[in-house]
Design a protein around this motif. Structure first.
Motif: not given
Length: 453
Positions: A400-401, A370-373, A328-332, A293-299
């Motif tokens: 990386p994180e 919602e936009e995410y990497f 899968l989630f990634g980073g910028e 339901e929610r996205l966190q962008y780092d850490c």
């Protein structure tokens, strides 16, 4: 029509007074002669609708040009040969009152008139009505109408129904009335949810019906001519079983003798030349199921010295599906070395795996937009997952994180499939649970397995 004395004083708004003038002889300066239908035929005498040029003209630029331009029609009686009484009456009702009484028998005619007389707000009401009352029995008549009038959103809704309820739509009476261009669009469509042999049966029924309508011989050669080469060549005969091909296809006599010989060579693995027909199965609609339901962008940390971490998630589905991939989630602007496995949970064995370096990019989350990497791990080939069987996704990730997800429910319903997630009990794990962590989206389609004839 009889007019009430002092009728104006009893109607306090301009809308009420204008509505009172609808189909009313009072102050009428033009009459329309239109056909009226009873059942499937029209009555001999034309029906008269009384109207007012001013009211029609302030609601339609076409009526304005008809009555007030330099080439205005000065007659007080106008025949509308392409309008049917009930539909014209509803067009006028809308111009007088902003209200319309739509039903299954008049909505197509009203939409036609709304387009012809450039009343876009009425056209919108018609397309809304059609979308709300769409079902497999009328989807093709609505689709042809949507394509004709360039109503893209309505056409998209129709195509989605055709994709999701293909058998019911192709089995409807309206299917055999579609034109060949629409049949060709169906034939090349990858997203249909139907066995190829049943799709071919529908094509054969369409050809048979159209031969009969045109008074033509119902034989294989004529049916092929009516279908056209694009429909025939787009049919995926190679994915049928040999039994389906022999029992269903041969009896229609639509294929040539040369093609039949090549198909039996194909089934016996002795064919040396290209077959000339698509050999891949139609995947159906491919969905992306978002888990959070929610996205966190780092850490969400990984080591960058080559010693990564492994994330796990266990899950089960209540319908057979085909799994195409995992996001899968990634980073910028980040790259990750990933080794992903899909495992049978209880058998502790690997169904499929994928290893490589993947670069994340900006994506839109399927659930919220919602936009995410992130990045997709595509499974090649896709994996058939059996309902009520527990599976585990295992992903060893170095890099990386990255971002991660929060607030997932353990059970998600997505396009008729219930996913149930569970936190993996296998150590060591990086921190992914059913409620947070990695594995943000699952890419899948519904599975349609082989069945007996």
């Amino acid at each position: 029509m009889f007019q009430q004395e002092n009728w104006q004083t009893k109607r306090t708004t301009i809308r009420e007074r204008t509505e009172f003038m609808f189909n009313n002889d009072l102050f009428s300066d033009v009459k329309f002669l239109v056909r009226k239908r009873i059942g499937d035929s029209y009555i001999k005498s034309k029906q008269v609708i009384s109207a007012h040029k001013f009211v029609l003209s302030i609601g339609s630029p076409v009526f304005e040009a008809m009555f007030y331009s330099e080439l205005a029609d000065s007659s007080d009686s106008i025949e509308l040969p392409d309008g049917e009484y009930e539909s014209v009456l509803e067009l006028f009702r809308y111009l007088y009152s902003d209200e319309v009484k739509l039903n299954g028998s008049n909505v197509m005619g009203v939409l036609y008139l709304a387009k012809k007389y450039i009343v876009p707000s009425l056209a919108d009401k018609c397309t809304e009505y059609l979308a709300e009352n769409l079902d497999p029995s009328n989807v093709f008549s609505v689709l042809q109408c949507a394509l004709k009038y360039h109503e893209s959103m309505l056409a998209e809704a129709c195509w989605r129904m055709v994709d999701e309820q293909t058998e019911e739509a192709l089995g409807s009476e309206g299917f055999c009335s579609i034109d060949r261009s629409l049949l060709e669009a169906i034939a090349i469509r990858d997203t249909l949810f139907i066995d190829e042999v049943d799709l071919f049966r529908s094509f054969d029924s369409w050809a048979t019906s159209n031969c009969q309508k045109q008074g033509l011989a119902v034989d294989g050669e004529m049916k092929r001519k009516i279908l056209g080469e694009q429909v025939v060549k787009s049919t995926r005969f190679p994915i049928m079983t040999q039994e389906e091909f022999a029992v269903v296809v041969l009896d229609t006599k639509i294929l040539t003798q040369e093609e039949i010989v090549r198909f039996f060579q194909f089934f016996s693995s002795t064919l040396t030349a290209p077959l000339g027909f698509p050999e891949t199965k139609r995947p159906g609609i491919i969905y992306r199921c978002g888990r959070f339901e929610r996205l966190q962008y780092d850490c969400w940390f990984y080591n960058i010295d080559g010693n990564g971490f492994t994330d796990y998630i266990d899950f089960v589905v209540d319908r057979d599906i085909v799994l195409y991939g995992i996001y899968l989630f990634g980073g910028e602007n980040s790259s990750y070395n990933v080794s992903l496995k899909v495992n049978y949970f209880h058998k502790n064995s690997c169904l499929t795996s994928r290893t490589g370096t993947f670069t994340s990019k900006q994506l839109k989350y399927s659930t919220t937009g919602e936009e995410y990497f992130g990045y997709e791990i595509r499974l090649e080939p896709p994996v058939h997952l059996i309902k009520d069987t527990w599976y585990q996704i295992e992903a060893y990730i170095s890099g990386p994180e990255s971002g991660y997800g929060l607030s997932s429910l353990d059970t998600l319903l997505w396009h008729g499939v219930t996913f149930t997630f569970s936190t993996s009990r296998l150590p060591p794990r990086h921190g992914t649970t059913y409620a947070r962590g990695q594995f943000c989206e699952f890419v899948f389609s519904l599975y349609r397995g082989p069945r007996k004839l």
